[in-house]
Design a protein around this motif. Structure first.
Motif, PDB file in Angstrom:
ATOM      1  N   VAL A   1     -13.879  -8.745  -7.303  1.00 59.98           N
ATOM      2  CA  VAL A   1     -13.455  -7.866  -6.228  1.00 59.98           C
ATOM      3  C   VAL A   1     -14.280  -8.134  -4.975  1.00 59.98           C
ATOM      4  N   TYR A   2     -13.573  -8.414  -3.881  1.00 61.60           N
ATOM      5  CA  TYR A   2     -14.201  -8.792  -2.616  1.00 61.60           C
ATOM      6  C   TYR A   2     -14.035  -7.658  -1.609  1.00 61.60           C
ATOM      7  N   MET A   3     -15.125  -7.242  -0.982  1.00 60.20           N
ATOM      8  CA  MET A   3     -14.989  -6.246   0.078  1.00 60.20           C
ATOM      9  C   MET A   3     -15.140  -6.893   1.439  1.00 60.20           C
ATOM     10  N   ASP A   4     -14.096  -6.772   2.244  1.00 65.51           N
ATOM     11  CA  ASP A   4     -14.153  -7.177   3.642  1.00 65.51           C
ATOM     12  C   ASP A   4     -15.064  -6.169   4.346  1.00 65.51           C
ATOM     13  N   GLY A   5     -16.145  -6.652   4.931  1.00 66.08           N
ATOM     14  CA  GLY A   5     -17.147  -5.753   5.507  1.00 66.08           C
ATOM     15  C   GLY A   5     -16.871  -5.331   6.939  1.00 66.08           C
ATOM     16  N   ALA A   6     -15.642  -5.547   7.413  1.00 67.68           N
ATOM     17  CA  ALA A   6     -15.334  -5.227   8.807  1.00 67.68           C
ATOM     18  C   ALA A   6     -15.644  -3.774   9.146  1.00 67.68           C
ATOM     19  N   ASN A   7     -15.485  -2.890   8.161  1.00 67.13           N
ATOM     20  CA  ASN A   7     -15.647  -1.468   8.438  1.00 67.13           C
ATOM     21  C   ASN A   7     -16.949  -0.900   7.874  1.00 67.13           C
ATOM     22  N   LEU A   8     -17.923  -1.760   7.705  1.00 66.55           N
ATOM     23  CA  LEU A   8     -19.208  -1.335   7.146  1.00 66.55           C
ATOM     24  C   LEU A   8     -19.881  -0.265   8.003  1.00 66.55           C
TER      25      LEU A   8
ATOM     26  N   VAL B   1     -12.961  -1.617   2.869  1.00 69.52           N
ATOM     27  CA  VAL B   1     -13.345  -0.220   2.633  1.00 69.52           C
ATOM     28  C   VAL B   1     -14.322   0.208   3.717  1.00 69.52           C
ATOM     29  N   PRO B   2     -14.062   1.311   4.421  1.00 68.74           N
ATOM     30  CA  PRO B   2     -12.818   2.073   4.434  1.00 68.74           C
ATOM     31  C   PRO B   2     -11.657   1.161   4.832  1.00 68.74           C
ATOM     32  N   ASN B   3     -10.445   1.569   4.475  1.00 65.49           N
ATOM     33  CA  ASN B   3      -9.307   0.703   4.743  1.00 65.49           C
ATOM     34  C   ASN B   3      -8.966   0.664   6.235  1.00 65.49           C
ATOM     35  N   THR B   4      -7.996  -0.155   6.581  1.00 66.35           N
ATOM     36  CA  THR B   4      -7.714  -0.392   7.998  1.00 66.35           C
ATOM     37  C   THR B   4      -7.027   0.806   8.664  1.00 66.35           C
ATOM     38  N   LEU B   5      -6.719   1.837   7.893  1.00 66.92           N
ATOM     39  CA  LEU B   5      -6.230   3.065   8.523  1.00 66.92           C
ATOM     40  C   LEU B   5      -7.379   4.038   8.761  1.00 66.92           C
ATOM     41  N   GLY B   6      -8.599   3.561   8.493  1.00 65.41           N
ATOM     42  CA  GLY B   6      -9.774   4.391   8.751  1.00 65.41           C
ATOM     43  C   GLY B   6     -10.030   5.416   7.662  1.00 65.41           C
ATOM     44  N   MET B   7      -9.458   5.190   6.462  1.00 67.23           N
ATOM     45  CA  MET B   7      -9.626   6.150   5.376  1.00 67.23           C
ATOM     46  C   MET B   7     -10.447   5.527   4.248  1.00 67.23           C
ATOM     47  N   PHE B   8     -11.316   6.331   3.647  1.00 67.89           N
ATOM     48  CA  PHE B   8     -12.067   5.840   2.499  1.00 67.89           C
ATOM     49  C   PHE B   8     -11.138   5.807   1.293  1.00 67.89           C
ATOM     50  N   GLU B   9     -11.223   4.731   0.543  1.00 72.02           N
ATOM     51  CA  GLU B   9     -10.370   4.555  -0.646  1.00 72.02           C
ATOM     52  C   GLU B   9     -10.895   5.492  -1.741  1.00 72.02           C
TER      53      GLU B   9
ATOM     54  N   SER C   1       0.847  -1.199   0.000  1.00 72.56           N
ATOM     55  CA  SER C   1       0.000   0.000   0.000  1.00 72.56           C
ATOM     56  C   SER C   1       0.873   1.235   0.000  1.00 72.56           C
ATOM     57  N   GLN C   2       0.247   2.365  -0.311  1.00 76.48           N
ATOM     58  CA  GLN C   2       0.932   3.644  -0.104  1.00 76.48           C
ATOM     59  C   GLN C   2       0.997   3.899   1.397  1.00 76.48           C
ATOM     60  N   PRO C   3       1.894   4.799   1.829  1.00 74.62           N
ATOM     61  CA  PRO C   3       2.024   5.033   3.271  1.00 74.62           C
ATOM     62  C   PRO C   3       0.711   5.451   3.938  1.00 74.62           C
ATOM     63  N   ASN C   4      -0.201   6.072   3.208  1.00 72.66           N
ATOM     64  CA  ASN C   4      -1.479   6.475   3.806  1.00 72.66           C
ATOM     65  C   ASN C   4      -2.503   5.348   3.777  1.00 72.66           C
ATOM     66  N   GLY C   5      -2.070   4.146   3.388  1.00 74.71           N
ATOM     67  CA  GLY C   5      -2.953   2.997   3.434  1.00 74.71           C
ATOM     68  C   GLY C   5      -3.774   2.805   2.171  1.00 74.71           C
ATOM     69  N   GLU C   6      -3.701   3.780   1.250  1.00 75.76           N
ATOM     70  CA  GLU C   6      -4.466   3.634   0.010  1.00 75.76           C
ATOM     71  C   GLU C   6      -3.788   2.617  -0.911  1.00 75.76           C
TER      72      GLU C   6
ATOM     73  N   CYS D   1     -10.870  11.283   9.237  1.00 74.69           N
ATOM     74  CA  CYS D   1     -10.932   9.833   9.098  1.00 74.69           C
ATOM     75  C   CYS D   1     -12.387   9.411   8.950  1.00 74.69           C
ATOM     76  N   MET D   2     -12.587   8.121   8.814  1.00 76.31           N
ATOM     77  CA  MET D   2     -13.952   7.602   8.780  1.00 76.31           C
ATOM     78  C   MET D   2     -14.349   7.210  10.211  1.00 76.31           C
ATOM     79  N   HIS D   3     -14.729   5.973  10.443  1.00 83.75           N
ATOM     80  CA  HIS D   3     -15.303   5.556  11.732  1.00 83.75           C
ATOM     81  C   HIS D   3     -14.265   5.209  12.783  1.00 83.75           C
ATOM     82  N   GLU D   4     -12.982   5.218  12.402  1.00 83.50           N
ATOM     83  CA  GLU D   4     -11.933   4.941  13.389  1.00 83.50           C
ATOM     84  C   GLU D   4     -10.698   5.730  13.007  1.00 83.50           C
ATOM     85  N   CYS D   5      -9.839   5.963  14.013  1.00 83.61           N
ATOM     86  CA  CYS D   5      -8.612   6.683  13.716  1.00 83.61           C
ATOM     87  C   CYS D   5      -7.429   5.867  14.218  1.00 83.61           C
ATOM     88  N   VAL D   6      -6.326   5.969  13.505  1.00 87.29           N
ATOM     89  CA  VAL D   6      -5.123   5.230  13.881  1.00 87.29           C
ATOM     90  C   VAL D   6      -4.056   6.221  14.329  1.00 87.29           C
ATOM     91  N   LEU D   7      -3.626   6.064  15.589  1.00 90.57           N
ATOM     92  CA  LEU D   7      -2.539   6.882  16.111  1.00 90.57           C
ATOM     93  C   LEU D   7      -1.268   6.050  16.082  1.00 90.57           C
TER      94      LEU D   7
END
Lengths: 130, 481
Positions: free
Chosen positions: B237-244, B212-220, B186-191, B373-379
């Motif tokens: 294309v499969y979407m992991d729904g963890a961040n639905l 989607v959003p990715n695990t860094l809490g950002m929408f692709e 990935s790019q450093p921003n998780g995209e 960010c979206m629904h979570e933030c990564v520090l």
């Protein structure tokens, strides 16, 4: 900056490779063990297994994460460090010495030259290491 | 919290009894001699009062969303409404045997049919199977359907692409389905790095799995471009729904071009995470994958509901009976309680809460990717690590201050990651208390690091030696001398 011995070659996945006669000894770097934290489990192939350059040959697990180990060169595994399964902490204590993992009899001598030199690996680390 | 570390076995005293079995209402039948044991089993012998007191004391050490804020990133630890529990306990659901003839189970079948329809609408999918027992099994089912689809097209694709920011279940489900897993950097921003992706996309690739959003809490931001690139090469294309929980009623995986996605009912749809029951990970697909859904599928003809087993292309059955039905009832109750507007408000408030936390903490902790960010933030605790305090230390100290810890060291591409998902169900006051605690810890890092290294000291179990536990696991109980 972690220790990067000049007589070894390196991969971008943080393995080191050492020429040992016609064979290549492999382990993970001081930087790698530092990033992983305490290593708790090491899974290595059996003697006689074939490994392929840039493909996983084993697994290292720390308190933080599980990571694949990547072969620096292709060939046959001729020796495996039998102490590691019982003493995984050796990887943290002595990554370039007693923490070695496998010895490969290379099948493609040309691959050696594609590995990073110590200077190149240090530069790679300076840029963030991934 | 009081410390209490006894096992029920340690309370045992010979001859004590807690309960007498009711008299049998059928004639006794002798067991075959080969099944009769020679020695009595080593069961605890305790009185009813012993049992009540033992479990009451243990229950006082329970830690969960009903007692504390639980900002465990990627897990969506939101409030589980008690209305769901009432509904799941209705005798018509709770006491219904899964094998009763279909005409006697119309209500349960209707619920399953309508829940599948609701989930399909929420995700923009054409059909949904409710069978998978958890997200990972949903992924597994999805990948098996993709495999069956490619085979039906006469194609033998061997690889599945997974970004290096993925949940560990993605490569695991993929490998279990017989595919070679190829990690995409990935790019450093998780995209997703589109050049990297393009380099890997070829006719050997069966699928690309992303969150989607990715695990860094950002929408692709270029997700539609990504799904189009994949489809151009015949890649599913499969979407992991963890961040639905971030996109309900705002956008839909199906509209973004995804062919498959799963739902974690225990995250997004308020069924309990453990303790209250098992998980549930329904999986949704587009029309071209529908023939491959697990059997049975609930069908509706006029007003009658039935289980359809005659699906020759199905990947088969995945789970005992029809999935974890009690969880389906809870999720259905939740969706119907919230309605479409309510579900959209869920995501809007989840995003608002995560951004509030990020904004309050950005001065004292590094932020993995500049927001919003979206629904979570990564520090990242990289600033604290320079002073000898790691993400683990911060997580442990939070326990002393009355909060569960965020996810740590995930995603793997962020150094010393602390992943915070507050969810929509927390009030501003709770978020403020949590942020105050995080700021206090950052201050302690500079003044009294030893305090953090010793934490937790107020919990029934103090700081554990994680390394020793992993290197020399002690998994068997033996009687204390």
């Amino acid at each position: 900056m972690p220790n990067v011995p000049t007589d070894l070659k390196y991969t971008r996945e943080h393995e080191w490779a050492k020429q040992d006669g016609a064979r290549v000894r492999v382990g993970i770097t001081a930087y790698a063990q530092e990033q992983l934290g305490d290593v708790v489990f090491v899974e290595l192939p059996k003697v006689g297994a074939r490994v392929t350059a840039k493909k996983p040959f084993g697994v290292v697990e720390s308190v933080k994460a599980v990571s694949d180990l990547f072969a620096p060169v292709s060939g046959e595994v001729v020796e495996v460090n039998a102490d590691l399964p019982n003493k995984p902490e050796t990887v943290n204590q002595d990554p370039y010495g007693r923490g070695w993992m496998i010895v490969i009899a290379p099948s493609n001598v040309g691959e050696w030259d594609t590995l990073l030199t110590a200077a190149q690996y240090e530069e790679f680390l300076a840029q963030g290491g991934h | 919290m009081s410390g209490y570390d006894r096992l029920i076995f340690e309370l045992s005293s010979p001859g004590r009894e807690a309960y007498s079995l009711a008299e049998s209402d059928v004639p006794a039948a002798p067991l075959p001699a080969s099944y009769v044991r020679k020695d009595a089993p080593a069961l605890p012998e305790v009185s009813e009062f012993d049992v009540v007191r033992h479990y009451s004391r243990l229950s006082r050490m329970n830690y969960g969303v009903d007692t504390h804020f639980y900002p465990l990133g990627s897990c969506t630890m939101k409030y589980n409404p008690k209305l769901n529990e009432d509904t799941a306990r209705l005798a018509g659901f709770a006491r219904l045997h899964p094998l009763v003839p279909e005409p006697l189970a119309q209500g349960a079948l209707q619920l399953m049919h309508e829940l599948a329809g609701d989930l399909a609408e929420i995700a923009g999918m054409d059909a949904v199977s409710l069978q998978p027992a958890a997200g990972a099994q949903g992924e597994f089912a999805g990948v098996l359907m993709i495999r069956a689809y490619h085979r039906s097209q006469g194609e033998k694709r061997t690889k599945v692409l997974v970004p290096d920011s993925a949940h560990g279940t993605n490569p695991a489900s993929t490998a279990l389905a017989g595919y070679e897993v190829v990690e995409v950097k990935s790019q450093p921003n998780g995209e997703v790095d589109l050049d990297e992706l393009a380099r890997h996309l070829d006719t050997d690739v069966a699928a690309f799995m992303i969150t989607v959003p990715n695990t860094l809490g950002m929408f692709e931001p270029r997700i539609v471009e990504i799904t189009e690139m994949c489809h151009a090469k015949g890649v599913q294309v499969y979407m992991d729904g963890a961040n639905l929980n971030a996109i309900l009623g705002i956008t839909r995986p199906g509209d973004l071009g995804f062919d498959v996605c799963h739902f974690n009912l225990h995250k997004t749809f308020t069924t309990p995470h453990g303790g209250g029951g098992p998980g549930a990970g329904p999986v949704g697909v587009k029309t071209h994958l529908e023939p491959f859904l697990p059997v049975p599928v609930v069908t509706k003809q006029e007003d009658r509901y039935a289980l359809d087993w005659k699906r020759p292309k199905s990947i088969g059955k995945l789970q005992a009976f029809w999935g974890n039905f009690g969880m389906l009832v809870r999720a259905y109750a939740y969706i119907r309680t919230m309605g479409a507007d309510g579900l959209r408000a869920v995501s809007e408030n989840a995003i608002l809460n995560a951004n509030y936390v990020m904004k309050r903490l950005e001065k004292v902790y590094d932020i993995a990717v500049p927001g919003p960010c979206m629904h979570e933030c990564v520090l990242s605790a990289r600033r604290q690590k320079k002073l000898g305090v790691t993400a683990t230390d911060i997580a442990k100290r939070l326990l002393d201050l009355g909060f569960y810890a965020p996810s740590t060291y995930f995603p793997l591409i962020v150094e010393e990651a602390l992943m915070i998902e507050p969810t929509e169900t927390e009030a501003k006051e709770t978020l403020d208390q949590f942020c105050d605690a995080m700021i206090q810890i950052a201050r302690e890092t500079e003044s009294s690091a030893a305090l953090i290294h010793d934490a937790p000291v107020t919990t029934p179990v103090k700081r554990l030696d994680q390394t020793k536990a992993a290197r020399q696991p002690d998994l068997r109980w033996t009687r204390r001398p």
